[in-house]
Design a protein around this motif. Structure first.
Motif, PDB file in Angstrom:
ATOM      1  N   ALA A 154      -6.509  91.484  46.727  1.00 46.63           N
ATOM      2  CA  ALA A 154      -7.759  92.137  46.342  1.00 46.63           C
ATOM      3  C   ALA A 154      -8.190  91.776  44.919  1.00 46.63           C
ATOM      4  N   ARG A 155      -7.245  91.324  44.093  1.00 42.30           N
ATOM      5  CA  ARG A 155      -7.610  90.963  42.708  1.00 42.30           C
ATOM      6  C   ARG A 155      -8.450  89.694  42.652  1.00 42.30           C
ATOM      7  N   ASN A 190     -10.251  84.486  50.222  1.00 48.56           N
ATOM      8  CA  ASN A 190      -9.449  85.689  49.957  1.00 48.56           C
ATOM      9  C   ASN A 190      -9.947  86.873  50.780  1.00 48.56           C
ATOM     10  N   HIS A 191     -11.261  86.923  51.047  1.00 48.94           N
ATOM     11  CA  HIS A 191     -11.779  88.006  51.887  1.00 48.94           C
ATOM     12  C   HIS A 191     -11.215  87.914  53.300  1.00 48.94           C
ATOM     13  N   ASP A 192     -11.130  86.694  53.821  1.00 48.40           N
ATOM     14  CA  ASP A 192     -10.558  86.496  55.153  1.00 48.40           C
ATOM     15  C   ASP A 192      -9.082  86.890  55.178  1.00 48.40           C
ATOM     16  N   ARG A 193      -8.358  86.522  54.127  1.00 49.20           N
ATOM     17  CA  ARG A 193      -6.937  86.899  54.045  1.00 49.20           C
ATOM     18  C   ARG A 193      -6.791  88.414  53.928  1.00 49.20           C
ATOM     19  N   LEU A 194      -7.703  89.056  53.181  1.00 49.68           N
ATOM     20  CA  LEU A 194      -7.659  90.506  53.028  1.00 49.68           C
ATOM     21  C   LEU A 194      -7.880  91.196  54.367  1.00 49.68           C
ATOM     22  N   PHE A 240     -14.242  95.591  57.940  1.00 52.23           N
ATOM     23  CA  PHE A 240     -14.734  94.685  58.981  1.00 52.23           C
ATOM     24  C   PHE A 240     -16.235  94.833  59.242  1.00 52.23           C
ATOM     25  N   GLY A 241     -16.817  95.974  58.820  1.00 54.45           N
ATOM     26  CA  GLY A 241     -18.247  96.179  59.022  1.00 54.45           C
ATOM     27  C   GLY A 241     -19.070  96.129  57.751  1.00 54.45           C
ATOM     28  N   GLY A 242     -18.399  96.214  56.599  1.00 57.84           N
ATOM     29  CA  GLY A 242     -19.108  96.161  55.318  1.00 57.84           C
ATOM     30  C   GLY A 242     -19.872  97.422  54.974  1.00 57.84           C
TER      31      GLY A 242
END
Length: 267
Positions: free
Chosen positions: A135-136, A142-146, A213-215
């Motif tokens: 998250a840092r 990184n968003h996909d990994r999160l 997942f929905g923002g």
């Protein structure tokens, strides 16, 4: 009253009253043994808001008899609840920890009867560390990994919730039981604790899915703490503290800092 007027903790209150003859007389302790901090803490919970309201009303009557109350000011303030900064991952971790701890206590009482406890605390803790590290960083990768790590965390949390529901059902049906009356009462209390925590954790799971997942960050009935579920996000426009987590309180104050009325807003 002395605790609130002097803004003392229970530990400091115990120390001050023990050493001060005036405080001993005022609190009606006199020459008796001073209660310890834990005892006074239990009293504070047992007294409840109704009795505190009576004490407050009596203090206002005394102030009126002495001529206070010619001027009044009204203000609102936020009383923050004692919680850590709320994130979806840490709230899920809190829920897993509490449910697992409760199920472990049940297993200690009933032994091997019924569903066997599978402790997922270690894997959940590892997911929390992964999410905090990812998250840092910013960026689509990184968003996909999160999202991937959150998916694993939600899956583990869902399994813990399912196991907690089975534990609660087996206690209700008598599968998990004890022949000792005291232990059976403890099992009922632990079942109630599970039944209280399960819907809170499921709500945290829903809001985590909606945000990750929905923002969507605006979820109806959003929970900021599984321990203080009534906590709200309050924004009063403070530059140094834009978000406060707690409850809004209205205070009506007369001269000499006498609070003549107060109200805790539900929303």
């Amino acid at each position: 009253m002395l605790k609130h007027v002097r803004n003392l903790s229970y530990v400091a209150l115990e120390r001050e009253v023990r050493a001060n003859l005036v405080y001993r007389d005022f609190t009606r302790v006199g020459g008796e043994k001073m209660p310890d901090a834990k005892t006074m803490g239990r009293w504070g919970l047992a007294v409840g808001p109704e009795a505190l309201k009576q004490i407050h009303d009596r203090m206002v009557e005394i102030a009126k008899d002495k001529g206070a109350g010619r001027r009044m000011r009204v203000d609102t303030t936020v009383v923050e609840t004692n919680i850590h900064y709320p994130t979806d991952s840490t709230l899920l971790g809190d829920g897993v920890r509490v449910l697992t701890r409760t199920m472990r206590r049940i297993s200690e009482i009933v032994g091997a009867a019924g569903t066997r406890l599978r402790d997922r605390s270690r894997s959940v803790k590892f997911r929390l560390f992964e999410i905090a590290r990812i998250a840092r960083a910013k960026g689509q990768l990184n968003h996909d990994r999160l999202q991937q790590r959150y998916r694993r965390l939600l899956e583990a949390t869902s399994r813990v919730v399912g196991q907690a529901k089975r534990f609660s059902k087996e206690i209700s049906e008598g599968v998990k039981r004890s022949k000792r009356r005291r232990e059976q009462l403890a099992l009922e209390c632990l079942r109630q604790a599970l039944d209280t925590m399960i819907p809170l954790v499921r709500q945290v799971m829903r809001q985590a899915r909606t945000r990750i997942f929905g923002g969507n960050t605006r979820v109806e009935g959003k929970i900021l703490s599984v321990f203080e579920p009534s906590t709200e996000v309050i924004r009063k426009g403070k530059a140094g503290k834009p978000n406060e987590f707690g409850k809004m309180i209205k205070l009506q104050e007369a001269e000499n800092q006498i609070i003549i009325d107060y109200e805790v807003y539900a929303r």
